[in-house]
Design an enzyme around this catalytic site. Structure first.
Site, PDB file in Angstrom:
ATOM      1  N   ASP A   1      -2.618  11.939  -2.404  1.00  0.00           N
ATOM      2  CA  ASP A   1      -2.748  13.545  -2.302  1.00  0.00           C
ATOM      3  C   ASP A   1      -2.629  14.118  -3.774  1.00  0.00           C
ATOM      4  OD1 ASP A   1      -1.989  13.567   0.502  1.00  0.00           O
ATOM      5  OD2 ASP A   1      -0.048  13.139   0.085  1.00  0.00           O
TER       6      ASP A   1
ATOM      7  N   LYS B   1      -1.987  22.232  -7.538  1.00  0.00           N
ATOM      8  CA  LYS B   1      -1.186  23.233  -8.183  1.00  0.00           C
ATOM      9  C   LYS B   1      -0.512  22.589  -9.281  1.00  0.00           C
ATOM     10  CE  LYS B   1      -1.038  26.454  -4.518  1.00  0.00           C
ATOM     11  NZ  LYS B   1       0.158  26.979  -3.315  1.00  0.00           N
TER      12      LYS B   1
ATOM     13  N   GLU C   1       0.866  -1.033   0.116  1.00  0.00           N
ATOM     14  CA  GLU C   1       0.062   0.134  -0.021  1.00  0.00           C
ATOM     15  C   GLU C   1       1.035   1.139  -0.134  1.00  0.00           C
ATOM     16  OE1 GLU C   1      -2.481   1.060   3.562  1.00  0.00           O
ATOM     17  OE2 GLU C   1      -3.872   1.985   2.107  1.00  0.00           O
TER      18      GLU C   1
ATOM     19  N   GLU D   1       4.584   4.751   4.239  1.00  0.00           N
ATOM     20  CA  GLU D   1       4.013   6.162   4.512  1.00  0.00           C
ATOM     21  C   GLU D   1       5.179   7.001   4.783  1.00  0.00           C
ATOM     22  OE1 GLU D   1       0.809   7.846   4.811  1.00  0.00           O
ATOM     23  OE2 GLU D   1       2.224   9.407   5.094  1.00  0.00           O
TER      24      GLU D   1
ATOM     25  N   ASP E   1       9.605   6.961   0.991  1.00  0.00           N
ATOM     26  CA  ASP E   1       8.924   7.371  -0.163  1.00  0.00           C
ATOM     27  C   ASP E   1       8.637   5.900  -0.886  1.00  0.00           C
ATOM     28  OD1 ASP E   1       8.382   8.204  -2.546  1.00  0.00           O
ATOM     29  OD2 ASP E   1       9.255  10.137  -2.288  1.00  0.00           O
TER      30      ASP E   1
ATOM     31  N   ASP F   1     -10.872  10.889  -4.898  1.00  0.00           N
ATOM     32  CA  ASP F   1     -12.142  11.899  -4.444  1.00  0.00           C
ATOM     33  C   ASP F   1     -11.868  13.163  -5.220  1.00  0.00           C
ATOM     34  OD1 ASP F   1      -9.806  12.601  -2.745  1.00  0.00           O
ATOM     35  OD2 ASP F   1     -11.010  14.470  -2.562  1.00  0.00           O
TER      36      ASP F   1
HETATM   37  C1  LIG Z   1      -4.871  11.817   1.461  1.00  0.00           C
HETATM   38  S1  LIG Z   1      -3.783  10.745   2.206  1.00  0.00           S
HETATM   39  C2  LIG Z   1      -4.721   9.210   2.298  1.00  0.00           C
HETATM   40  C3  LIG Z   1      -4.366   8.094   3.461  1.00  0.00           C
HETATM   41  C4  LIG Z   1      -5.246   7.003   3.165  1.00  0.00           C
HETATM   42  N1  LIG Z   1      -4.712   6.038   2.028  1.00  0.00           N
HETATM   43  C5  LIG Z   1      -6.839   7.083   3.426  1.00  0.00           C
HETATM   44  O1  LIG Z   1      -7.234   6.950   2.284  1.00  0.00           O
HETATM   45  O2  LIG Z   1      -7.123   7.555   4.418  1.00  0.00           O
HETATM   46  C6  LIG Z   1      -2.130  10.090   1.240  1.00  0.00           C
HETATM   47  C7  LIG Z   1      -1.360   9.590   2.170  1.00  0.00           C
HETATM   48  O3  LIG Z   1      -0.183   9.477   1.261  1.00  0.00           O
HETATM   49  C8  LIG Z   1       1.167   9.670   1.819  1.00  0.00           C
HETATM   50  N2  LIG Z   1       2.146   9.533   0.721  1.00  0.00           N
HETATM   51  C9  LIG Z   1       1.781  10.479  -0.406  1.00  0.00           C
HETATM   52  N3  LIG Z   1       2.748  10.159  -1.157  1.00  0.00           N
HETATM   53  C10 LIG Z   1       3.598   9.108  -0.872  1.00  0.00           C
HETATM   54  C11 LIG Z   1       4.802   8.431  -1.172  1.00  0.00           C
HETATM   55  N4  LIG Z   1       5.320   8.509  -2.413  1.00  0.00           N
HETATM   56  N5  LIG Z   1       5.184   7.518  -0.110  1.00  0.00           N
HETATM   57  C12 LIG Z   1       4.478   7.341   0.888  1.00  0.00           C
HETATM   58  N6  LIG Z   1       3.687   7.955   1.567  1.00  0.00           N
HETATM   59  C13 LIG Z   1       3.031   8.805   0.561  1.00  0.00           C
HETATM   60  C14 LIG Z   1       0.955  10.804   2.389  1.00  0.00           C
HETATM   61  O4  LIG Z   1       1.698  11.253   3.375  1.00  0.00           O
HETATM   62  C15 LIG Z   1      -0.534  10.830   3.180  1.00  0.00           C
HETATM   63  O5  LIG Z   1      -0.454  10.251   4.298  1.00  0.00           O
END
Ligand SMILES: C[S@@+](CC[C@H](N)C(=O)[O-])C[C@H]1O[C@@H](n2cnc3c(N)ncnc32)[C@H](O)[C@@H]1O
Length: 223
Positions: A128, A132, A53, A78, A105, A164
């Site tokens: 995310d 922008k 994930e 994460e 990452d 979303d």
């Molecule tokens: C909008 S949140 C959604 C979290 C979860 N999937 C949910 O639906 O509740 C997106 C998450 O992805 C993490 N994230 C984004 N890009 C990432 C990456 N390249 N590697 C690890 N984490 C990442 C962010 O830190 C954030 O916690």
């Protein structure tokens, strides 16, 4: 973004959470990087299928899904430290031996540490949106990342995506259209752990549902 999930609480991630310091150093190439992903799990679990994930947030999907699928291993990645700690502690409290949380990452991890045909599925829920235009290059669902994910998927493996964000969804479709040589886009099927009326049942989904936002979802199946 400033996160305070701890409220003075000390999280215990021992045995379930790992950081990049726990990984071997990156070599000149992926083949030179000495790392065996199976060793993240106890010996009696190393032959189980592995799912991945990206962006696990508070770990809700992993906890729900792993509870229902004890014969599958899950690796969540994460990069926000507060979310990672929260999720890893939560996985430990649930005693989920089939789940590990990595603070890193995900795209860098895949590129440098993950061999071909490692994962049965990759889950990307509510990534995310980076709205922008100058930040679009940070979006996770883009052609180069999809090609890397294809490499690390088993034959017929899937990437499962829910968002979303309408603008990001349109961007995703453009990038998916560039990878039709390796992926077929098929309709989304809810995971076994989704609750009534839920697409997946993550924290963000539950929050956005209360706001009445519509969701788009897809599965990309490796050809
Ligand atoms: C909008 S949140 C959604 C979290 C979860 N999937 C949910 O639906 O509740 C997106 C998450 O992805 C993490 N994230 C984004 N890009 C990432 C990456 N390249 N590697 C690890 N984490 C990442 C962010 O830190 C954030 O916690």
């Amino acid at each position: 973004m400033s996160l305070n999930l701890s409220h003075g609480k000390n999280y215990d991630v021992q045995g379930y959470g790992l950081t990049r310091e726990d990984l071997s150093p990156i070599g000149e190439s992926r083949e030179d990087t000495q790392f065996d992903i199976a060793t993240l799990f106890d010996e009696d679990r190393r032959l189980f299928p592995l799912e991945f994930e990206i962006g696990s947030g508070k770990g809700t999907f992993l906890v729900q899904q792993a509870t229902q699928m004890p014969e599958v291993n899950f690796l969540g990645v994460e990069y926000a430290r507060a979310f990672w700690e929260y999720a890893a502690d939560r996985v430990r409290r649930h005693g989920l031996n089939g789940v590990r949380m990595l603070h890193y990452d995900a795209t860098v991890f895949v590129k440098w540490y993950v061999p071909d045909e490692t994962f049965r599925q990759v889950h990307i829920y509510f990534p995310d949106p980076w709205p922008k235009a100058r930040h679009h290059k940070r979006r996770t669902v883009r052609e180069d990342v999809l090609r890397e994910l294809c490499r690390v998927l088993e034959p017929n493996g899937c990437v499962r995506i829910v968002t979303d964000h309408e603008d990001y969804y349109q961007w995703m479709l453009e990038h998916v259209a560039r990878v039709t040589d390796v992926f077929e886009k098929i309709p989304f099927e809810r995971p076994i752990s989704a609750g009534d009326g839920e697409v997946v049942g993550t924290n963000f989904e539950r929050k956005y549902r209360r706001e009445g936002r519509p969701f788009n979802a897809m599965i990309l199946e490796k050809k």
